[in-house]
Design a protein around this motif. Sequence first.
Motif, PDB file in Angstrom:
ATOM      1  N   PRO A  45     -31.047   8.732  -4.592  1.00  0.00           N
ATOM      2  CA  PRO A  45     -30.207   9.217  -5.691  1.00  0.00           C
ATOM      3  C   PRO A  45     -28.736   9.254  -5.269  1.00  0.00           C
ATOM      4  O   PRO A  45     -28.414   9.376  -4.088  1.00  0.00           O
ATOM      5  N   VAL A  46     -27.850   9.165  -6.242  1.00  0.00           N
ATOM      6  CA  VAL A  46     -26.414   9.084  -5.975  1.00  0.00           C
ATOM      7  C   VAL A  46     -25.920  10.275  -5.162  1.00  0.00           C
ATOM      8  O   VAL A  46     -25.146  10.110  -4.214  1.00  0.00           O
ATOM      9  N   GLY A  47     -26.348  11.462  -5.512  1.00  0.00           N
ATOM     10  CA  GLY A  47     -25.865  12.650  -4.818  1.00  0.00           C
ATOM     11  C   GLY A  47     -26.168  12.639  -3.337  1.00  0.00           C
ATOM     12  O   GLY A  47     -25.342  13.047  -2.519  1.00  0.00           O
ATOM     13  N   ARG A  48     -27.337  12.151  -2.993  1.00  0.00           N
ATOM     14  CA  ARG A  48     -27.725  12.153  -1.584  1.00  0.00           C
ATOM     15  C   ARG A  48     -26.944  11.119  -0.783  1.00  0.00           C
ATOM     16  O   ARG A  48     -26.391  11.420   0.268  1.00  0.00           O
ATOM     17  N   TRP A  49     -26.905   9.872  -1.262  1.00  0.00           N
ATOM     18  CA  TRP A  49     -26.218   8.858  -0.455  1.00  0.00           C
ATOM     19  C   TRP A  49     -24.716   9.042  -0.492  1.00  0.00           C
ATOM     20  O   TRP A  49     -24.023   8.720   0.474  1.00  0.00           O
ATOM     21  N   ALA A  50     -24.178   9.583  -1.585  1.00  0.00           N
ATOM     22  CA  ALA A  50     -22.731   9.817  -1.646  1.00  0.00           C
ATOM     23  C   ALA A  50     -22.330  10.910  -0.654  1.00  0.00           C
ATOM     24  O   ALA A  50     -21.284  10.797   0.002  1.00  0.00           O
ATOM     25  N   ALA A  51     -23.145  11.936  -0.518  1.00  0.00           N
ATOM     26  CA  ALA A  51     -22.847  12.996   0.451  1.00  0.00           C
ATOM     27  C   ALA A  51     -22.929  12.457   1.876  1.00  0.00           C
ATOM     28  O   ALA A  51     -22.070  12.773   2.715  1.00  0.00           O
ATOM     29  N   ASP A  52     -23.942  11.658   2.147  1.00  0.00           N
ATOM     30  CA  ASP A  52     -24.069  11.054   3.472  1.00  0.00           C
ATOM     31  C   ASP A  52     -22.885  10.147   3.785  1.00  0.00           C
ATOM     32  O   ASP A  52     -22.340  10.173   4.889  1.00  0.00           O
ATOM     33  N   MET A  53     -22.498   9.356   2.800  1.00  0.00           N
ATOM     34  CA  MET A  53     -21.388   8.441   3.016  1.00  0.00           C
ATOM     35  C   MET A  53     -20.078   9.215   3.192  1.00  0.00           C
ATOM     36  O   MET A  53     -19.255   8.855   4.035  1.00  0.00           O
ATOM     37  N   ALA A  54     -19.879  10.274   2.422  1.00  0.00           N
ATOM     38  CA  ALA A  54     -18.665  11.078   2.560  1.00  0.00           C
ATOM     39  C   ALA A  54     -18.598  11.727   3.942  1.00  0.00           C
ATOM     40  O   ALA A  54     -17.525  11.779   4.559  1.00  0.00           O
TER      41      ALA A  54
ATOM     42  N   LEU B 159     -25.950  -4.630 -12.024  1.00  0.00           N
ATOM     43  CA  LEU B 159     -27.176  -5.424 -11.896  1.00  0.00           C
ATOM     44  C   LEU B 159     -28.426  -4.633 -12.286  1.00  0.00           C
ATOM     45  O   LEU B 159     -29.516  -5.204 -12.364  1.00  0.00           O
ATOM     46  N   GLY B 160     -28.275  -3.347 -12.525  1.00  0.00           N
ATOM     47  CA  GLY B 160     -29.407  -2.511 -12.918  1.00  0.00           C
ATOM     48  C   GLY B 160     -30.369  -2.232 -11.787  1.00  0.00           C
ATOM     49  O   GLY B 160     -31.548  -1.968 -12.010  1.00  0.00           O
ATOM     50  N   LEU B 161     -29.882  -2.257 -10.555  1.00  0.00           N
ATOM     51  CA  LEU B 161     -30.745  -2.059  -9.395  1.00  0.00           C
ATOM     52  C   LEU B 161     -30.583  -0.686  -8.759  1.00  0.00           C
ATOM     53  O   LEU B 161     -31.211  -0.410  -7.739  1.00  0.00           O
ATOM     54  N   ASP B 162     -29.761   0.173  -9.353  1.00  0.00           N
ATOM     55  CA  ASP B 162     -29.546   1.490  -8.766  1.00  0.00           C
ATOM     56  C   ASP B 162     -30.787   2.364  -8.938  1.00  0.00           C
ATOM     57  O   ASP B 162     -31.691   2.067  -9.721  1.00  0.00           O
ATOM     58  N   TYR B 163     -30.840   3.432  -8.192  1.00  0.00           N
ATOM     59  CA  TYR B 163     -32.002   4.310  -8.141  1.00  0.00           C
ATOM     60  C   TYR B 163     -32.359   4.863  -9.523  1.00  0.00           C
ATOM     61  O   TYR B 163     -33.509   4.852  -9.933  1.00  0.00           O
ATOM     62  N   ARG B 164     -31.362   5.298 -10.258  1.00  0.00           N
ATOM     63  CA  ARG B 164     -31.610   5.892 -11.581  1.00  0.00           C
ATOM     64  C   ARG B 164     -32.141   4.853 -12.556  1.00  0.00           C
ATOM     65  O   ARG B 164     -33.092   5.118 -13.301  1.00  0.00           O
ATOM     66  N   SER B 165     -31.556   3.680 -12.581  1.00  0.00           N
ATOM     67  CA  SER B 165     -32.022   2.629 -13.488  1.00  0.00           C
ATOM     68  C   SER B 165     -33.450   2.227 -13.173  1.00  0.00           C
ATOM     69  O   SER B 165     -34.262   2.007 -14.076  1.00  0.00           O
ATOM     70  N   GLN B 166     -33.761   2.130 -11.897  1.00  0.00           N
ATOM     71  CA  GLN B 166     -35.122   1.765 -11.509  1.00  0.00           C
ATOM     72  C   GLN B 166     -36.119   2.869 -11.868  1.00  0.00           C
ATOM     73  O   GLN B 166     -37.238   2.589 -12.289  1.00  0.00           O
ATOM     74  N   THR B 167     -35.707   4.123 -11.724  1.00  0.00           N
ATOM     75  CA  THR B 167     -36.577   5.238 -12.104  1.00  0.00           C
ATOM     76  C   THR B 167     -36.830   5.238 -13.608  1.00  0.00           C
ATOM     77  O   THR B 167     -37.972   5.414 -14.057  1.00  0.00           O
TER      78      THR B 167
END
Length: 156
Positions: A66-75, A130-138
């Motif tokens: 999910p965006v929140g998790r990888w964005a926090a890790d990347m930050a 491309l519609g490959l993000d976690y939310r779109s796939q879910t």
Amino acid sequence: MRERWRAIGLLAVALFAVNVVARLIIRFGFDGDDDTAAADRVSLGMFVVIGLVLAALAFVWGRRRPVGRWAADMAAGVGLALLLTVLVGPLLVGQNPFGGGAGTFFAQIWLYLAATAAGVLLGYLVLTALGLDYRSQTLKRYAEIKTAKPRRPVRR
């Protein structure tokens, strides 16, 4: 949790390594009167490489998390790399981190943050387009499950 911190640490080390290589190229690769132009070109190349690394990482991590998790890790990884870059990087090539003055110090921070933000944004926008993000796939899996089940009739 250990794997998460390992990924953050590896990201910080990789980004710092790009900066160290750029500093060493500037220090040992260019002798002459036109050092500032060469340093500017190498620094621009460093920022492009950092942006591309983060774009690729946002693309890969965005597919699985999910965006929140990888964005926090990347930050966290970018923050650690930024601290290493502005405080330790100059020391490795024999310079003072604050030797250029406050303007140079803060300009380096803003440029670094701009390059990393552009890279992350580019990677995530391509992933989402491309519609490959976690939310779109879910949402896609949810829609497939809902359409695959036959509708149950209501009994009266």
